[in-house]
Design a protein around this motif. Sequence first.
Motif, PDB file in Angstrom:
ATOM      1  N   SER A 358       0.835  -1.206   0.000  1.00  0.00           N
ATOM      2  CA  SER A 358       0.000   0.000   0.000  1.00  0.00           C
ATOM      3  C   SER A 358       0.868   1.255   0.000  1.00  0.00           C
ATOM      4  N   SER A 359       2.117   1.121   0.511  1.00  0.00           N
ATOM      5  CA  SER A 359       2.966   2.317   0.480  1.00  0.00           C
ATOM      6  C   SER A 359       3.801   2.382  -0.807  1.00  0.00           C
ATOM      7  N   GLY A 360       3.507   1.506  -1.744  1.00  0.00           N
ATOM      8  CA  GLY A 360       4.120   1.632  -3.062  1.00  0.00           C
ATOM      9  C   GLY A 360       5.441   0.907  -3.251  1.00  0.00           C
ATOM     10  N   LEU A 361       5.820   0.033  -2.301  1.00  0.00           N
ATOM     11  CA  LEU A 361       7.082  -0.713  -2.469  1.00  0.00           C
ATOM     12  C   LEU A 361       6.806  -2.036  -3.161  1.00  0.00           C
ATOM     13  N   LYS A 362       7.727  -2.403  -4.065  1.00  0.00           N
ATOM     14  CA  LYS A 362       7.605  -3.717  -4.709  1.00  0.00           C
ATOM     15  C   LYS A 362       8.091  -4.761  -3.716  1.00  0.00           C
ATOM     16  N   THR A 363       7.321  -5.808  -3.504  1.00  0.00           N
ATOM     17  CA  THR A 363       7.780  -6.847  -2.590  1.00  0.00           C
ATOM     18  C   THR A 363       7.367  -8.229  -3.085  1.00  0.00           C
ATOM     19  N   ARG A 364       7.821  -9.253  -2.376  1.00  0.00           N
ATOM     20  CA  ARG A 364       7.418 -10.632  -2.656  1.00  0.00           C
ATOM     21  C   ARG A 364       7.293 -11.331  -1.319  1.00  0.00           C
ATOM     22  N   ARG A 365       6.364 -12.271  -1.227  1.00  0.00           N
ATOM     23  CA  ARG A 365       6.168 -12.993   0.033  1.00  0.00           C
ATOM     24  C   ARG A 365       6.939 -14.291   0.023  1.00  0.00           C
ATOM     25  N   THR A 400      15.677  -5.657   3.711  1.00  0.00           N
ATOM     26  CA  THR A 400      14.294  -6.034   4.018  1.00  0.00           C
ATOM     27  C   THR A 400      13.467  -5.704   2.785  1.00  0.00           C
ATOM     28  N   GLU A 401      13.450  -6.621   1.857  1.00  0.00           N
ATOM     29  CA  GLU A 401      12.740  -6.373   0.601  1.00  0.00           C
ATOM     30  C   GLU A 401      11.610  -7.368   0.376  1.00  0.00           C
ATOM     31  N   CYS A 402      11.788  -8.607   0.860  1.00  0.00           N
ATOM     32  CA  CYS A 402      10.732  -9.613   0.745  1.00  0.00           C
ATOM     33  C   CYS A 402      10.094  -9.833   2.119  1.00  0.00           C
ATOM     34  N   ILE A 403       8.783 -10.078   2.118  1.00  0.00           N
ATOM     35  CA  ILE A 403       8.026 -10.258   3.364  1.00  0.00           C
ATOM     36  C   ILE A 403       8.063 -11.729   3.794  1.00  0.00           C
ATOM     37  N   GLY A 404       8.213 -11.963   5.119  1.00  0.00           N
ATOM     38  CA  GLY A 404       8.098 -13.329   5.634  1.00  0.00           C
ATOM     39  C   GLY A 404       9.448 -13.968   5.895  1.00  0.00           C
ATOM     40  N   GLY A 405       9.452 -15.299   5.962  1.00  0.00           N
ATOM     41  CA  GLY A 405      10.664 -16.014   6.348  1.00  0.00           C
ATOM     42  C   GLY A 405      10.620 -16.271   7.837  1.00  0.00           C
ATOM     43  N   ALA A 406      11.601 -17.022   8.318  1.00  0.00           N
ATOM     44  CA  ALA A 406      11.564 -17.472   9.712  1.00  0.00           C
ATOM     45  C   ALA A 406      11.506 -16.308  10.698  1.00  0.00           C
ATOM     46  N   ARG A 407      12.117 -15.209  10.318  1.00  0.00           N
ATOM     47  CA  ARG A 407      12.094 -14.076  11.238  1.00  0.00           C
ATOM     48  C   ARG A 407      10.785 -13.276  11.128  1.00  0.00           C
ATOM     49  N   GLY A 408       9.972 -13.647  10.166  1.00  0.00           N
ATOM     50  CA  GLY A 408       8.652 -13.032  10.051  1.00  0.00           C
ATOM     51  C   GLY A 408       8.679 -11.561   9.690  1.00  0.00           C
ATOM     52  N   LEU A 409       9.468 -11.188   8.694  1.00  0.00           N
ATOM     53  CA  LEU A 409       9.491  -9.775   8.269  1.00  0.00           C
ATOM     54  C   LEU A 409       8.095  -9.352   7.827  1.00  0.00           C
ATOM     55  N   ALA A 410       7.652  -8.224   8.342  1.00  0.00           N
ATOM     56  CA  ALA A 410       6.307  -7.752   8.004  1.00  0.00           C
ATOM     57  C   ALA A 410       6.401  -6.573   7.038  1.00  0.00           C
ATOM     58  N   GLU A 411       5.238  -6.233   6.500  1.00  0.00           N
ATOM     59  CA  GLU A 411       5.193  -5.127   5.541  1.00  0.00           C
ATOM     60  C   GLU A 411       5.816  -3.853   6.132  1.00  0.00           C
ATOM     61  N   GLU A 412       5.553  -3.620   7.415  1.00  0.00           N
ATOM     62  CA  GLU A 412       6.083  -2.395   8.057  1.00  0.00           C
ATOM     63  C   GLU A 412       7.606  -2.403   8.126  1.00  0.00           C
ATOM     64  N   GLU A 415      10.538  -0.798   4.979  1.00  0.00           N
ATOM     65  CA  GLU A 415      11.188   0.514   4.848  1.00  0.00           C
ATOM     66  C   GLU A 415      12.598   0.527   5.453  1.00  0.00           C
ATOM     67  N   ARG A 416      12.827  -0.356   6.421  1.00  0.00           N
ATOM     68  CA  ARG A 416      14.059  -0.290   7.214  1.00  0.00           C
ATOM     69  C   ARG A 416      15.324  -0.427   6.371  1.00  0.00           C
ATOM     70  N   ALA A 417      15.368  -1.400   5.509  1.00  0.00           N
ATOM     71  CA  ALA A 417      16.579  -1.600   4.696  1.00  0.00           C
ATOM     72  C   ALA A 417      16.179  -2.070   3.312  1.00  0.00           C
ATOM     73  N   TYR A 418      15.426  -1.231   2.633  1.00  0.00           N
ATOM     74  CA  TYR A 418      15.002  -1.558   1.271  1.00  0.00           C
ATOM     75  C   TYR A 418      15.980  -0.886   0.321  1.00  0.00           C
ATOM     76  N   LEU A 422      15.397  -2.112  -8.198  1.00  0.00           N
ATOM     77  CA  LEU A 422      14.442  -2.795  -9.073  1.00  0.00           C
ATOM     78  C   LEU A 422      13.668  -3.828  -8.272  1.00  0.00           C
ATOM     79  N   ASP A 423      13.917  -5.120  -8.514  1.00  0.00           N
ATOM     80  CA  ASP A 423      13.089  -6.125  -7.852  1.00  0.00           C
ATOM     81  C   ASP A 423      13.564  -6.432  -6.435  1.00  0.00           C
ATOM     82  N   PRO A 424      12.608  -6.812  -5.557  1.00  0.00           N
ATOM     83  CA  PRO A 424      12.939  -7.192  -4.173  1.00  0.00           C
ATOM     84  C   PRO A 424      13.662  -8.537  -4.116  1.00  0.00           C
TER      85      PRO A 424
END
Length: 446
Positions: A358-365, A400-412, A415-418, A422-424
């Motif tokens: 929703s904030s316009g970042l390209k990501t992948r789960r 922090t470009e893709c969401i999820g994984g064992a550490r559970g990176l969330a959408e929020e 922004e921290r280290a994107y 181009l692609d996540p």
Amino acid sequence: MDEWTPTSWQGSVASQQPIYPDQERLDEVVAELTALPPLVTSWEVEALKTHIAACARGDAFLLQGGDCAEAFDSCRSDRIAAFLKIMLQMSLVLTYGTRRKVVRVGRVAGQYAKPRSEDEESRGSESLPAYRGDLINRSPFTRQDRTPDPELMLRGYERAALTLNFIRGLIDGGFADLHHPEYWDLDFVEKSPMMNEYKRIVEAVRDSLDFMENVLDAPEENLKRVEFYTSHEGLALPYEQAQTKTVPRRQGYYNLTTHMPWLGMRTADLDGAHVEYFRGIRNPIAVKLAVSMTHDWLTRLLDVLHPDNEPGRLTLITRLGVDNVSEHLPRLIETVKASGKQVNWCVDPMHGNTEVTSSGLKTRRFNKILGEGQKSFEVHADAGSILGGIHVEITAEDVTECIGGARGLAEEDLERAYRSKLDPRLNYEQAMELAMLVSHELRQNS
Ligand code: PEP
Ligand code: CO
């Protein structure tokens, strides 16, 4: 079909090309590039073809990975060493899971040009040429930066040479030696929820190493030697053409900028310039297949790009999206079967699973990436076909470009280290986790 030459593509429509304002300078640059020594040799290219043939038969497994786009300012020793390390570690984990030799191919030393959906980018009232990767133009949104500059091809070629030189030096110096502590110590692992799994794999590999050395007396040299190959999307045709040459005592032409160039779907039209270029080179090549690939299109691509059914020549990389695998992969496999040709099947679980937050970042789960990998293995197994490789966008950095994984990176967290322009990409931890989960599953089901 007309006679092929390294420049015969110029007679067809070339999509995804920049418009260079100074044609004369472009021609000079291509001539300069042509005169430089090659980045790879035909022996290496032929050796890779043999390895890809083994992947197609199920005797080896291809790991192809790296950045979506390499950036010129990432040509640094720490980044290159970290990239090599993650490729070696992933391949080790995959060797354990697949029980096959893993063939490592980086998206590296030339992955500098990108296809774009629009030729122009608009901001406010201004429209400028889209950024097409560091080989073509520069990313800041000014007219000067965005104007395609042929000099950048020389700068890219030099950086590709520096990158490859350092990779070759590290490997020759024993960086990939399984006894080397660097090889095993994973900075992420102590903190990772996957720590135990990784340590178990490392122990198992150590045990088998001891067994080979002490019981079987395998020569140590064999355990130290690894091969590493390069690939990039063969998009910028003047760059590819410049180093397309014949070599003494071999038939045909080789693209000597890279071992294995690939063709993206956006440039895979049958009468387009890219297909014309690719049909004539002797390298092992790959083609990306998206859901829009039809039976007739693929059948004709197989005719044109793989006419002699030469072992190892053609890898097909499916990038369908997790929800489309069950519907589309079986029919693509059928089409290849009907052609009577053998290809190496590879899955790219990244590019069909891209979304925008929703904030316009390209990501992948992460789950979707893993899911596409798992589904593709299943579909191939059900069809009596072999999945011979995986193609991933990874970085050894803690992004922090893709969401999820064992550490559970969330959408929020994104922004921290994107950092991707181009692609996540999967970060170090996510990439290792993917390798471990795929490996685990393969071991259980084999
Ligand atoms: C890529 O590999 O970075 C890419 C652009 O992929 P695709 O052509 O499959 O979208
Ligand atoms: Co990409």
